[in-house]
Structure formats: structure tokens, C-alpha cells
Design a protein around this motif. Sequence first.
Motif, PDB file in Angstrom:
ATOM      1  N   ARG A 198      -5.243  -3.893  19.384  1.00  0.00           N
ATOM      2  CA  ARG A 198      -6.683  -3.645  19.341  1.00  0.00           C
ATOM      3  C   ARG A 198      -7.099  -3.255  17.919  1.00  0.00           C
ATOM      4  N   SER A 199      -8.407  -3.240  17.700  1.00  0.00           N
ATOM      5  CA  SER A 199      -8.908  -2.783  16.412  1.00  0.00           C
ATOM      6  C   SER A 199      -8.612  -1.295  16.255  1.00  0.00           C
ATOM      7  N   ALA A 200      -8.408  -0.887  15.016  1.00  0.00           N
ATOM      8  CA  ALA A 200      -8.146   0.523  14.746  1.00  0.00           C
ATOM      9  C   ALA A 200      -9.367   1.364  15.128  1.00  0.00           C
ATOM     10  N   PRO A 201      -9.159   2.558  15.666  1.00  0.00           N
ATOM     11  CA  PRO A 201     -10.296   3.405  16.038  1.00  0.00           C
ATOM     12  C   PRO A 201     -10.997   3.962  14.802  1.00  0.00           C
ATOM     13  N   LEU A 202     -12.315   4.022  14.866  1.00  0.00           N
ATOM     14  CA  LEU A 202     -13.092   4.620  13.781  1.00  0.00           C
ATOM     15  C   LEU A 202     -13.027   6.139  13.914  1.00  0.00           C
ATOM     16  N   LEU A 203     -12.461   6.798  12.914  1.00  0.00           N
ATOM     17  CA  LEU A 203     -12.271   8.246  12.950  1.00  0.00           C
ATOM     18  C   LEU A 203     -13.210   8.994  12.021  1.00  0.00           C
ATOM     19  N   VAL A 204     -13.596   8.346  10.908  1.00  0.00           N
ATOM     20  CA  VAL A 204     -14.363   9.030   9.870  1.00  0.00           C
ATOM     21  C   VAL A 204     -15.581   8.191   9.513  1.00  0.00           C
ATOM     22  N   GLU A 205     -16.758   8.787   9.639  1.00  0.00           N
ATOM     23  CA  GLU A 205     -17.989   8.080   9.299  1.00  0.00           C
ATOM     24  C   GLU A 205     -18.321   8.248   7.820  1.00  0.00           C
ATOM     25  N   ARG A 206     -19.152   7.358   7.339  1.00  0.00           N
ATOM     26  CA  ARG A 206     -19.509   7.342   5.909  1.00  0.00           C
ATOM     27  C   ARG A 206     -20.118   8.663   5.461  1.00  0.00           C
TER      28      ARG A 206
END
Length: 374
Positions: A259-267
Motif C-alpha cells: 500500500r501507499s505509505a501513510p501520511l504522518l507529517v503535514e506541511r
Amino acid sequence: MRVAVVRETRPQEKRVALVPELVGRLTGAGLDVVVETGAGLTAFHTDDAYRDAGADVRDDVLEGSDVILSVQPLDPVRVANLKPGAITLSFIPTASELEFVRQARDAGVTACAMELVPRISRAQSMDALTSQALVAGYRAVLVAAERLPRFFPLSMTAAGTVPPAQALVLGAGVAGLQAIATARRLGARVDAYDVRAASAEEIRSLGARFVELDLPSLEGAGGYAREMTEERAQQQRDLLAPYVTAADVVITTAAVPGRSAPLLVERDAVEAMKPGSVVVDLAAESGGNVEGSRPGEELTVGQTLLWGGANVPSQLPVHASRLYAANLVNLILLMTSEGEITVDLDDEIIDGVCVTHDGTVRHEPTRASLEEEG
């Protein structure tokens, strides 16, 4: 039977699939080893070193070979010219290598993907994902230390005291744990987080502080994390943001297989970091843990440097090749008896890595993708 080692042709790939010191394990099992001219040069192994180890070195190694070893998948044109029944062993990111899979199927080639080695005790010595993650985790800290305009360790001098850098590691699999250990060896204070509660003990054993977010554990099969809902993911990002902004260095390593890597940190969190901070995203190639990261690129977000990893193990090709070659050799020897290599699909390891065999695609997600393409 003949085992061939090819020279890698993909851009920036410096590893080699077999190193001279391991040739003897194959020849000792009754196998012939042929190595393509120049195959080991980018990993600092000469043709003469392979010859001295008992391998034949030549320009054309594919014709008549029974097993072909590589790091990256062979070019589909080369696959189409292999003899029926030949076996290829390499990494095969099937989602982006459907043409390779198609050619292997149509040519009657058995294609084995090293990233599909099952996470079981008997297969640990063949687990190439783990060995290469070890390299990537170490390299990530070196990248951060080189780019951080501050010291990592505490330094007490006559001119004053320099405090240690604060590092945050997100994801405590093999790459994350190696990143923690390396950052600690360099003298940084380290916080670390993983969605699996069981990782807390491992993190603390390395001298780092486990970040408690008061969220349910997501322990999955084979030691991996389970995929989370978007609501849970947003909660996690919000709770992690203060730790991100307080860090001098953030290293992200989280991945979910297939699967796609999970988004952990927003801009916004990256922009809020102190000037000169560094973020290293090892998951950039699979979608990224950090919003906006791009594989192989260094970007400036606010006053923070964001480094997106691309084929990171290849940046340390000597030991990455040695570890990967050992994984391949152990798998080949599992398949070998009295000098003959056979594909025993009753063995769960061989069955697990087998993407194509005897004109069929055995890996279900890949077969589904091919059917969607028509």
C-alpha cells in the motif's frame, strides 16, 4: 546448473546481486556461477575478484543460464529471451513492473520477488526487505547529520555548552530502530513513535523515549502495522505535530506492505520547525510519510530541508550488496539439492516469493492488476 549474475542497468543502482566472498557457497553446492563483466564495479568488486572466487566472468551470461540474480528486475526484453523454466530472483515492485511480469509469464519464466519473502522465523536469513531497511535506517541519520547546521552530540567547552540535537524517528521497524541506534551513537536525544504498542520496549532499549499518543495499537500480521482509517490518521498527525516542531531532525520510515505509505507529517508542521531543521523521508518512493516529499529530491519547506529518499540502500553499495547477496544465496540453497535447483511450491517460502511460474501469474494482487489492464 548455471547461476548468472547480471550488471545492473537502472539509473543510480550501485548494488550487485552476488559478492565474491559468497560465490563459494554456490559452487560448493554444485552450481556453476557466471558473472557479467563489470557487474560488481560500482560496489567495488573487480572481475578478477570473482574469478579468484571461482566464478566465470563474461559479457553474455543470460544464454543457457538456469537462474538469474539481480537487484532490480531484468529489462523485459531480456526476460523474453530467457529459456523456458529459467528462474529470476530480484526485487520486483510489481505495481510498476507489470510489463516485466507479463514477459516473464509469457516466456514461461519463474520470477521470484525478494520483497515477498514471508516474515517467518525460517525465512529470516532470506529477508531482503529487512537487510536493506537496516542500510536505509543507518544512511538516513548520516544524511540528516550532514545537512543539519548543528552538532548532534552534547559538547561542553570553555566557550560554553552546546546542547545535543533533538531527533524524532517515526516508525520503529528495522529502518527506524537502526535510525534510532545511529542517532543515539552520534549523541542526539531521540524520541520515537510507532503505531504498534509492542515497539515501545524496543525503542526504550536503544535509549530513546517512546512517544505516547494514547491511541489504539495497530499491530498487524508479520510484525507490520495495519492500515488505519483516515480519521485515526488525522488524529495521529495532530498529536505528532508538537513533537515534529520541537525536533531538529525528523526521520520517517513507516510503510504498509502493498500500500501507499501513510501520511504522518503535514506541511504545516514542517514549516513550523526551527530554521535549519532537517526532515528525512525514507518512504518517499512509496508515497511519502511527509506531505510534499519527492523521491530523490531535496526541498526547502519554510526554513526546513526536506530530503526524499530514493533507492537509499544503493547509496551504501558495499554492505548493502553483501547483505542482499546473502539473502539470495540462502534462498537459492533452499531450492538446491545435489546440484539441482527446483521450484517446490509446497514450501511456503518459495510459494510466497513466486510471482510467475509455468506460464501463470501466481501473485494475486499482480494478477488482478494485469487483468485490469486487459
